[in-house]
Design an enzyme around this catalytic site. Structure first.
Site: not given
Ligand code: SAH
Length: 217
Positions: A65
């Site tokens: 992000s």
């Molecule tokens: N917090 C992260 C950015 C998140 S991007 C950072 O600091 O870099 C969103 C992430 O959520 C992705 O890696 C994606 O694979 C994950 N994601 C999507 N659906 C999910 C679920 N149901 N459970 C866990 N992770 C999930």
């Protein structure tokens, strides 16, 4: 004296011009963002842009992000140092590192095993010892560690997954981007006396939360 991190100036500038100047005032959030080496969470040539004002690709179609959004969401959680925190969507692990710098303990769930492994490597390199990354569908939360003082969802969800509200402690805060696949609004739920209050903040864009209580793949 230890060598000064050559990225420290860029990090201080990021906090001053992107975060503090836009109204994030929580000193614990600002201090954590000055401290955590964000560049260690970004692979390949994009690392050069680690302290820039936008999200960046981390592989597998996922993103880290924008720093400002990390600052805003972390501030909305109103963390205290004794808090236990659950994150859904570990991604690069950067948000989890910010949480772990402020709070006592963090559990972060990641759906994609290779991304979870990346997050673990990044967190180890950054010296974080109080963050655990678990592979799974975070829309079900992680009951083994519940209840949590704070829960943060870092992927776009059509609604706040019910199991997360259940796993929120009394007095707990939950922050999530809620809306369509293309545009969401930051929502904060607070649990007090068994009642849940809801506040909304500005518009945001996240990659989709995919799972039982999220979007279909
Ligand atoms: N917090 C992260 C950015 C998140 S991007 C950072 O600091 O870099 C969103 C992430 O959520 C992705 O890696 C994606 O694979 C994950 N994601 C999507 N659906 C999910 C679920 N149901 N459970 C866990 N992770 C999930």
């Amino acid at each position: 004296m230890a060598d000064r991190d050559p990225w420290q100036d860029a990090r201080d500038r990021m906090v001053d011009t992107q975060i503090a100047s836009r109204g994030v005032t929580d000193i614990r959030v600002l201090a954590a963002m000055r401290k955590v080496p964000r560049h260690l969470f970004i692979p390949g040539p994009a690392r050069e842009s680690a302290y820039s004002d936008y999200p960046l690709p981390i592989g597998h179609g996922q993103t880290i992000s924008q720093p400002y959004i990390v600052g805003v969401m972390t501030a909305l959680l109103a963390l205290r140092e004794q808090d236990r925190v659950l994150e859904i969507g570990a991604g690069s692990g950067y948000q989890a590192a910010i949480l772990g710098t402020i709070a006592r303990e963090v559990v972060s769930i990641e759906r994609i095993p290779a991304v979870a492994e990346l997050a673990r490597e990044n967190l180890a390199r950054a010296g974080m010892r109080n963050v655990r990354v678990i592979v799974g569908d975070g829309t079900n939360g992680y009951a083994d560690g519940a209840p949590y003082d704070a829960i943060i969802v870092t992927a776009a969800t059509p609604a706040v997954p019910a199991p997360l509200v259940t796993q929120l402690a009394e007095g707990g805060r939950l922050v999530a981007p809620v809306g369509s696949r293309d545009l969401q609004e930051l929502v904060r739920l607070t649990k007090r006396g068994g009642q849940v209050t809801r506040e909304t903040f500005g518009g945001v864009v996240f990659v989709p939360l995919i799972g039982e209580h999220g979007w279909e793949a």
